[in-house]
Design an enzyme around this catalytic site. Structure first.
Site, PDB file in Angstrom:
ATOM      1  N   SER A 183       0.858  -1.185   0.000  1.00  0.00           N
ATOM      2  CA  SER A 183       0.000   0.000   0.000  1.00  0.00           C
ATOM      3  C   SER A 183       0.892   1.231   0.000  1.00  0.00           C
ATOM      4  CB  SER A 183      -0.887   0.003   1.257  1.00  0.00           C
ATOM      5  OG  SER A 183      -1.540   1.249   1.429  1.00  0.00           O
ATOM      6  N   TYR A 213      -2.056  -0.452  10.619  1.00  0.00           N
ATOM      7  CA  TYR A 213      -2.180  -0.853   9.215  1.00  0.00           C
ATOM      8  C   TYR A 213      -0.907  -0.505   8.443  1.00  0.00           C
ATOM      9  CZ  TYR A 213      -3.864  -0.977   4.386  1.00  0.00           C
ATOM     10  OH  TYR A 213      -4.012  -1.255   3.044  1.00  0.00           O
TER      11      TYR A 213
END
Length: 212
Positions: A146, A160
């Protein structure tokens, strides 16, 4: 001459998290390009629907119920793939969760699940396919990280981001380790994507911010 658009023809590809979002789209795309696709996720009803639609369009696909947080499930997934298609050419480690909240909210259970899926799931996938790829002298492991693995998504995405930084570290390390064995390693770092990932936050304030 084989074009870059055609070089997936006949290859066997596993896609985790294939019941929706990027995983589903990837599986459909690979199947349309002629790959034999193994769709893995927990929601078998969704997998079966996607597989049926791929087959109706002339593609070749199977579904295997898989929770990437369980190593045994990844081993069964790899074995089922070899049983069905004889080999594993590609693993797309796509499955992930994104329950966002500030650390002070102490969503420790969500931290655990995020680590189990986003880090351990990637490692378990690698463990399941790497020996087979090394034995055949070829393979491609694609790990979905990501942009949060490049810059910390704060103040609500610290855990995250930590998991996606870990995916990058694992990928870079694996790339060095496999060397010239014929196994390739790719990191994909998406930005904001319209998928179910944004619905993963139990913290109402964080969830509202993400959806906005």
């Amino acid at each position: 001459m084989t074009s870059i658009q055609d070089n997936i023809q006949g290859k066997v590809a596993i896609v985790t998290g294939a019941s929706s979002g990027l995983g589903e789209s990837t599986a459909r795309h690979l199947a349309a390009r002629g790959a034999k696709v193994v769709l893995a996720a927990r929601r078998t009803d969704r997998l079966d629907r996607v597989v049926a639609e791929i087959r109706e369009a002339g593609g070749d696909a199977i579904a295997v119920a898989t929770d990437v947080a369980k190593r045994a499930d990844l081993e069964k997934l790899a074995a089922a793939t070899v049983e069905a298609f004889g080999r594993i050419d590609v693993l797309v480690n796509n499955a992930g969760v994104m329950p966002l909240s500030p650390l002070e909210k102490l969503k420790v259970d969500e931290w655990d699940r995020t680590i189990d899926v986003n880090i351990k799931g990637v490692l378990y996938g690698i463990a399941a396919v790497l020996p087979r790829m090394q034995a055949q002298g070829s393979g491609h492991i694609v790990n979905v990280a990501s942009i949060a693995g490049l810059k910390v998504f704060t103040p609500i995405g610290t855990v995250y981001s930590a998991t996606k930084h870990a995916v990058r570290a694992i990928s870079e390390g694996l790339r060095v380790e496999v060397g010239n064995s014929g196994v390739r390693v790719t990191i994909v770092s998406p930005g904001a994507v319209d998928s179910e990932l944004k619905f993963g936050s139990s913290d109402a304030e964080s969830a509202a911010g993400v959806k906005a």
